[in-house]
Design a protein around this motif. Sequence first.
Motif, PDB file in Angstrom:
ATOM      1  N   LEU A  99       1.353  -1.384   0.062  1.00 19.49           N
ATOM      2  CA  LEU A  99       0.039   0.058   0.171  1.00 19.49           C
ATOM      3  C   LEU A  99       0.852   1.473   0.137  1.00 19.49           C
ATOM      4  O   LEU A  99       1.989   1.169   0.574  1.00 19.49           O
ATOM      5  N   GLN A 100       0.395   2.358  -0.797  1.00 20.35           N
ATOM      6  CA  GLN A 100       1.066   3.635  -0.564  1.00 20.35           C
ATOM      7  C   GLN A 100      -0.535   4.575  -0.267  1.00 20.35           C
ATOM      8  O   GLN A 100      -1.220   4.249   0.170  1.00 20.35           O
ATOM      9  N   GLY A 101       0.864   5.615   0.073  1.00 18.17           N
ATOM     10  CA  GLY A 101      -0.228   6.870  -0.068  1.00 18.17           C
ATOM     11  C   GLY A 101      -1.253   6.464   1.774  1.00 18.17           C
ATOM     12  O   GLY A 101      -0.785   5.969   2.629  1.00 18.17           O
ATOM     13  N   PRO A 102      -2.820   7.499   2.102  1.00 20.70           N
ATOM     14  CA  PRO A 102      -3.297   6.911   2.922  1.00 20.70           C
ATOM     15  C   PRO A 102      -3.238   5.987   3.241  1.00 20.70           C
ATOM     16  O   PRO A 102      -2.960   5.001   4.659  1.00 20.70           O
ATOM     17  N   PRO A 103      -3.457   5.048   3.111  1.00 22.13           N
ATOM     18  CA  PRO A 103      -3.646   3.355   3.462  1.00 22.13           C
ATOM     19  C   PRO A 103      -2.961   2.232   3.693  1.00 22.13           C
ATOM     20  O   PRO A 103      -2.622   2.279   4.819  1.00 22.13           O
ATOM     21  N   ALA A 104      -1.456   3.403   3.426  1.00 22.75           N
ATOM     22  CA  ALA A 104       0.159   2.548   4.269  1.00 22.75           C
ATOM     23  C   ALA A 104       0.211   2.601   5.418  1.00 22.75           C
ATOM     24  O   ALA A 104       0.552   1.857   6.283  1.00 22.75           O
ATOM     25  N   VAL A 105      -0.717   3.880   6.351  1.00 21.13           N
ATOM     26  CA  VAL A 105      -1.080   3.748   7.290  1.00 21.13           C
ATOM     27  C   VAL A 105      -1.811   3.768   8.403  1.00 21.13           C
ATOM     28  O   VAL A 105      -2.128   2.457   9.271  1.00 21.13           O
ATOM     29  N   TRP A 106      -3.192   3.900   6.818  1.00 21.73           N
ATOM     30  CA  TRP A 106      -4.086   3.253   7.838  1.00 21.73           C
ATOM     31  C   TRP A 106      -4.286   1.583   7.959  1.00 21.73           C
ATOM     32  O   TRP A 106      -5.007   0.966   8.217  1.00 21.73           O
TER      33      TRP A 106
ATOM     34  N   THR B 282      -9.727  -1.108  12.099  1.00 20.19           N
ATOM     35  CA  THR B 282     -10.300  -0.541  12.189  1.00 20.19           C
ATOM     36  C   THR B 282     -11.446   0.732  11.780  1.00 20.19           C
ATOM     37  O   THR B 282     -11.923   1.462  11.371  1.00 20.19           O
ATOM     38  N   PHE B 283      -9.974   1.700  12.731  1.00 19.25           N
ATOM     39  CA  PHE B 283      -9.971   3.544  11.535  1.00 19.25           C
ATOM     40  C   PHE B 283      -9.955   3.063  10.026  1.00 19.25           C
ATOM     41  O   PHE B 283      -9.958   3.930   8.502  1.00 19.25           O
ATOM     42  N   GLY B 284      -9.020   2.170   9.145  1.00 16.73           N
ATOM     43  CA  GLY B 284      -8.754   1.937   8.035  1.00 16.73           C
ATOM     44  C   GLY B 284     -10.081   1.972   7.278  1.00 16.73           C
ATOM     45  O   GLY B 284     -10.508   2.512   6.638  1.00 16.73           O
ATOM     46  N   HIS B 285     -11.046   0.722   7.860  1.00 18.66           N
ATOM     47  CA  HIS B 285     -11.792   0.342   7.086  1.00 18.66           C
ATOM     48  C   HIS B 285     -12.706   1.892   6.827  1.00 18.66           C
ATOM     49  O   HIS B 285     -13.365   2.560   6.449  1.00 18.66           O
TER      50      HIS B 285
ATOM     51  N   LEU C 250     -12.032   4.843   7.032  1.00 20.21           N
ATOM     52  CA  LEU C 250     -11.442   6.174   6.315  1.00 20.21           C
ATOM     53  C   LEU C 250     -12.059   5.351   4.656  1.00 20.21           C
ATOM     54  O   LEU C 250     -11.834   6.634   4.237  1.00 20.21           O
ATOM     55  N   GLN C 251     -11.491   4.396   5.039  1.00 19.21           N
ATOM     56  CA  GLN C 251     -11.768   3.906   3.408  1.00 19.21           C
ATOM     57  C   GLN C 251     -13.404   4.016   2.721  1.00 19.21           C
ATOM     58  O   GLN C 251     -13.107   4.538   1.637  1.00 19.21           O
ATOM     59  N   GLN C 252     -13.991   3.761   3.624  1.00 24.96           N
ATOM     60  CA  GLN C 252     -15.510   5.114   3.181  1.00 24.96           C
ATOM     61  C   GLN C 252     -15.916   5.433   3.101  1.00 24.96           C
ATOM     62  O   GLN C 252     -16.320   5.566   2.376  1.00 24.96           O
ATOM     63  N   ILE C 253     -15.296   6.093   4.011  1.00 25.04           N
ATOM     64  CA  ILE C 253     -15.333   7.585   3.765  1.00 25.04           C
ATOM     65  C   ILE C 253     -14.629   8.603   2.073  1.00 25.04           C
ATOM     66  O   ILE C 253     -15.028   9.314   1.324  1.00 25.04           O
ATOM     67  N   GLY C 254     -13.061   7.743   2.141  1.00 20.85           N
ATOM     68  CA  GLY C 254     -12.534   8.111   0.415  1.00 20.85           C
ATOM     69  C   GLY C 254     -12.937   7.527  -0.283  1.00 20.85           C
ATOM     70  O   GLY C 254     -13.472   8.309  -1.317  1.00 20.85           O
ATOM     71  N   ALA C 255     -13.986   6.481  -0.460  1.00 22.53           N
ATOM     72  CA  ALA C 255     -15.015   5.789  -1.071  1.00 22.53           C
ATOM     73  C   ALA C 255     -16.798   6.635  -1.903  1.00 22.53           C
ATOM     74  O   ALA C 255     -16.071   6.615  -3.022  1.00 22.53           O
TER      75      ALA C 255
END
Length: 190
Positions: free
Chosen positions: A43-50, A55-58, A60-65
């Motif tokens: 992963l690169q960009g924000p998901p690389a740390v999410w 729990t937070f990553g999911h 955040l990815q929903q908002i991003g989507a």
Amino acid sequence: MRVDDVDPAEMNPAQLALYEHYTTGQRVAPESPFSLVDPDGRLQGPPAVWILSPTFGHALQQIGAAVRFGSRLPARAREIAILLVGHQHRSEFELYAHTRAGRAAGLTEADLAALAGGREPAGLSEVETCVLRTTRAVLARGTLDEQEFREAVGRLGEPGLLELVTIVGYYNMVAWQLAVFDVQPPGAGS
């Protein structure tokens, strides 16, 4: 990056479930202007740390989507707002990704240069002008005065204004995360 990237072969089930959001679907479609997965599958960009906190990553990815694929705002207008946030924070990864997304949405090199220089691009639509001015006001003061609010609602509608403020807030948060974890665009520092 200040933390080690997570090798997909070493991900736990929750991380793998999050990882799949970035390796399947619309985000990896051939017409996608940027990828959040490098050629080695990391992963690169924000998901690389999410990926560090699924729990937070999911969430955040929903908002991003929702921002990328579900917003009622036109793509050009949305990218104008995101680029303004990126320039405000000098967020290299945001600017890398959303300069490409902006081009894909129809922003010209002159438009991109104007935004980078703090100027209003020529020939914006009424909605794009409203998004630009509203975003600038929110970035400068964290709110809108009564006239700005009425103008934004008049042009974007209440749902559109809520989406815009959410986009601005989301990309502010992303810029802070990228800065704290020193996430750079592909090829930076190589």
